[in-house]
Design an enzyme around this catalytic site. Structure first.
Site, PDB file in Angstrom:
ATOM      1  CE  LYS A   1       5.053 -19.135  13.196  1.00 20.65           C
ATOM      2  NZ  LYS A   1       5.821 -18.060  13.789  1.00 20.65           N
TER       3      LYS A   1
ATOM      4  CG  HIS B   1       8.820 -22.856  13.910  1.00 18.44           C
ATOM      5  ND1 HIS B   1       8.402 -22.704  12.622  1.00 18.44           N
ATOM      6  CD2 HIS B   1       8.951 -21.591  14.400  1.00 18.44           C
ATOM      7  CE1 HIS B   1       8.296 -21.410  12.332  1.00 18.44           C
ATOM      8  NE2 HIS B   1       8.621 -20.717  13.399  1.00 18.44           N
TER       9      HIS B   1
ATOM     10  CD  GLU C   1      13.481 -17.401  19.474  1.00 12.14           C
ATOM     11  OE1 GLU C   1      13.853 -16.653  18.581  1.00 12.14           O
ATOM     12  OE2 GLU C   1      12.298 -17.523  19.821  1.00 12.14           O
TER      13      GLU C   1
ATOM     14  CE  LYS D   1      10.123 -14.992  21.078  1.00 14.47           C
ATOM     15  NZ  LYS D   1      10.779 -15.040  19.763  1.00 14.47           N
TER      16      LYS D   1
ATOM     17  CG  ASP E   1       7.152 -24.514  10.109  1.00 21.01           C
ATOM     18  OD1 ASP E   1       8.330 -24.184  10.323  1.00 21.01           O
ATOM     19  OD2 ASP E   1       6.397 -24.918  10.994  1.00 21.01           O
ATOM     20  CG  HIS E   2      11.499 -19.982   9.224  1.00 20.12           C
ATOM     21  ND1 HIS E   2      10.616 -19.600  10.201  1.00 20.12           N
ATOM     22  CD2 HIS E   2      12.721 -19.931   9.813  1.00 20.12           C
ATOM     23  CE1 HIS E   2      11.270 -19.324  11.314  1.00 20.12           C
ATOM     24  NE2 HIS E   2      12.562 -19.526  11.110  1.00 20.12           N
TER      25      HIS E   2
ATOM     26  CG  ASP F   1      -6.015  -0.886  -0.114  1.00 17.52           C
ATOM     27  OD1 ASP F   1      -6.290  -2.032   0.319  1.00 17.52           O
ATOM     28  OD2 ASP F   1      -6.299   0.166   0.491  1.00 17.52           O
TER      29      ASP F   1
ATOM     30  NE  ARG G   1      -2.197  -0.828   3.501  1.00 13.96           N
ATOM     31  CZ  ARG G   1      -2.625  -0.879   4.750  1.00 13.96           C
ATOM     32  NH1 ARG G   1      -3.844  -0.537   5.029  1.00 13.96           N
ATOM     33  NH2 ARG G   1      -1.843  -1.270   5.726  1.00 13.96           N
TER      34      ARG G   1
ATOM     35  CE  LYS H   1      19.099 -17.781  16.871  1.00 13.80           C
ATOM     36  NZ  LYS H   1      17.685 -18.152  16.888  1.00 13.80           N
TER      37      LYS H   1
ATOM     38  CE  LYS I   1      15.379 -22.507  11.480  1.00 13.15           C
ATOM     39  NZ  LYS I   1      16.269 -21.376  11.701  1.00 13.15           N
TER      40      LYS I   1
ATOM     41  CG  ASP J   1       6.090 -16.867  17.913  1.00 13.86           C
ATOM     42  OD1 ASP J   1       5.743 -16.531  16.762  1.00 13.86           O
ATOM     43  OD2 ASP J   1       7.181 -16.541  18.428  1.00 13.86           O
TER      44      ASP J   1
HETATM   45  C1  BG6 Z   1       9.386 -17.204  14.162  1.00 13.47           C
HETATM   46  C2  BG6 Z   1       8.814 -16.664  15.439  1.00 13.47           C
HETATM   47  O1  BG6 Z   1       8.451 -18.029  13.504  1.00 13.47           O
HETATM   48  O2  BG6 Z   1      10.552 -17.964  14.450  1.00 13.47           O
HETATM   49  C3  BG6 Z   1       9.832 -15.834  16.199  1.00 13.47           C
HETATM   50  O3  BG6 Z   1       7.671 -15.851  15.130  1.00 13.47           O
HETATM   51  C4  BG6 Z   1      11.100 -16.630  16.395  1.00 13.47           C
HETATM   52  O4  BG6 Z   1       9.314 -15.411  17.461  1.00 13.47           O
HETATM   53  C5  BG6 Z   1      11.579 -17.219  15.081  1.00 13.47           C
HETATM   54  O5  BG6 Z   1      12.085 -15.759  16.947  1.00 13.47           O
HETATM   55  C6  BG6 Z   1      12.756 -18.154  15.298  1.00 13.47           C
HETATM   56  O6  BG6 Z   1      13.296 -18.499  14.051  1.00 13.47           O
HETATM   57  P1  BG6 Z   1      14.841 -18.870  13.918  1.00 13.47           P
HETATM   58  O7  BG6 Z   1      14.982 -19.277  12.490  1.00 13.47           O
HETATM   59  O8  BG6 Z   1      15.612 -17.639  14.265  1.00 13.47           O
HETATM   60  O9  BG6 Z   1      15.105 -19.972  14.895  1.00 13.47           O
END
Ligand code: BG6
Length: 474
Positions: free
Chosen positions: A142, A234, A210, A328, A171-172, A88, A46, A333, A176, A229
């Site tokens: 997501k 994941h 994290e 968190k 779902d990223h 838009d 937009r 990490k 990985k 989340d």
């Molecule tokens: C996301 C969450 O899907 O994944 C975030 O919304 C999180 O809160 C993130 O920090 C973690 O992804 P990665 O790839 O950094 O482990």
């Protein structure tokens, strides 16, 4: 190189995900000559920007995120692929103009990097402009819902205009490297296949920890929490790949059928108070507590940590606890799947706990502890660790999850994306937790100091079965 020529229409092009992940990773694929030379990217949002203004923003952000991967010459060529258009989502007429910019002799990829509340309207307007034909694929970011009903509603809305095989639900974590390697590790290596069951494995732990807090996302996070989340998506995907049966083939549906069966074999959570721990971080040293974070109400009960003790009702896993936890502001990490092996009875070398770790982060690695006797003689054996760097074994360069997933979409391969029934099964399984937490008499989340490994109650969750989290094991 990707086989397909494409026009990628990126909704939400000026947003955080586009700037931080999508455009930089498209550049990486471009720089590695993995995109079709004619492939184009059409940024859409937009924001009233000219093409030049958009490109200037893309470049300034990309320099930050790409760091050493930024190459001025390659970048100049990459920019030629990119155009920008103001659209838009509610403006049906704008979609007709958009459709005129999309080539009919190339595949069209529509990436909705927007809030899900816009999905239904976007899909309807795309369809009305003829942008839902067989060469069109749609990518959904997501969060796909906040509970089972809202997830079903989103899926229903999208399905009115797109067939399931056109829909790529991201779902990223599935992009990985270490997760990519999990099925071949399990099923192409007899030495691992043979022990991947209840006879050899005592328990499985899946952790995504994290160190960061909620940063600037307080408002979003407070309405979301760790379960929605991270765990519903994941972590359940990690669980599926770690525990599913061998798919009949590598076809997307064969793989997703097995993931679905695994989700359906999860024992329903019928005693959430005993099976689930929720936590919230409190101030520690220089670190704020969650309720002091920006845009978080002082009386928030949102969980920043969740741990679940789950079971799978099938012959492979009967009786084996699967522990999942994420949070968190934890001590490190890391993201990993830990298989704790059963101790070998009557072992003359002394019993040592053995385990296999599939590590996704900070590096992609496989770590196997083995008993050795460095000094010989008849002393008890000691544990040593064999480490395989999966990144180095597979690639010359590190490939980020989003680069891999974008290339999969461009090439039309669905295996790394969630199917509707799979996603809904994952929601169905977590619903008893959400329902319990909503009850008025449900106890508040357990406090844990920022920078620690989570609440004490999570330790007790494992101790009930005589188990310990990885950081407490020998
Ligand atoms: C996301 C969450 O899907 O994944 C975030 O919304 C999180 O809160 C993130 O920090 C973690 O992804 P990665 O790839 O950094 O482990």
């Amino acid at each position: 190189m990707s086989l397909n020529d494409f026009d990628l229409v990126l909704f939400g092009a000026t947003g955080d995900l586009s700037m931080r992940k999508l455009l930089p990773n498209l550049y990486r694929a471009h720089a590695a000559s993995l995109l079709h030379p004619d492939g184009r990217i059409l940024g859409v949002s937009r924001s009233r920007l000219s093409r030049d203004e958009f490109l200037a923003k893309v470049e300034s952000d990309a320099r930050i995120h790409l760091k050493d991967d930024f190459d001025a010459q390659q970048w100049a060529v990459f920019l030629q692929r990119i155009d920008y258009m103001v659209v838009d989502v509610n403006d049906a007429a704008a979609f007709h103009t958009l459709a005129q910019h999309v080539r009919r002799d190339a595949d069209t990829i529509v990436y909705l990097s927007t809030a899900p509340k816009f999905f239904a309207t976007a899909c309807e307007n795309l369809a009305a402009a003829g942008l839902n034909g067989s060469r069109v694929r749609i990518v959904l970011e997501k969060p796909l819902g906040t509970d089972l009903a809202s997830s079903q509603a989103i899926n229903h809305d999208v399905a009115r205009f797109f067939r399931e095989e056109q829909i790529y639900r991201i779902d990223h974590y599935l992009g990985k490297t270490a997760l990519q390697n999990l099925l071949p590790l399990r099923f192409a290596n007899p030495v691992l296949s043979a022990v991947w069951n209840k006879d050899f494995i005592r328990s499985v732990q899946i952790t995504v920890a994290e160190t960061l807090g909620v940063e600037e996302r307080g408002e979003f996070y407070d309405g979301t929490g760790a379960l929605r989340d991270m765990l519903q998506n994941h972590m359940l995907q990690m669980l599926c790949l770690a525990a599913m049966e061998r798919p009949a083939s590598l076809d997307a549906d064969a793989v997703r059928d097995e993931k679905l069966k695994l989700l359906q074999a999860l024992q329903p959570l019928n005693n959430v108070a005993q099976q689930v721990v929720r936590g919230q971080y409190t101030a520690s040293g220089s670190l704020n507590g969650y309720t002091e974070e920006h845009n978080v109400p002082a009386d928030s009960r949102t969980e920043t940590y969740v741990a679940v003790s789950a079971r799978i009702d099938n012959p492979r896993w009967a009786g084996v606890p699967f522990y999942l936890r994420t949070g968190k502001r934890l001590a490190a990490k890391t993201a990993e799947i830990v298989l704790n092996f059963r101790e070998q009875p009557d072992n003359p070398f002394g019993s040592r706990a053995q385990r296999l770790i599939i590590r996704l982060q900070p590096q992609s690695a496989l770590c196997l502890s083995v008993a050795v006797q460095p000094d010989g003689g008849n002393r008890p054996a000691e544990s040593a660790e064999m480490v395989l760097d999966l990144g180095a074994a597979a690639h010359e360069r590190h490939i980020e999850a989003y680069e891999r997933l974008l290339r999969e979409v461009i090439d039309g391969r669905l295996a790394l994306f969630n199917r509707r029934d799979e996603l809904e099964a994952a929601w169905a399984w977590v619903m008893p937790i959400l329902d319990y937490w909503q009850q008025a008499d449900c106890p508040a989340p357990h406090a844990y100091p920022a920078g620690s490994w989570g609440p004490e109650a999570a330790r007790a969750l494992l101790a009930a079965n005589g188990d310990r989290w990885l950081e407490e094991q020998d």
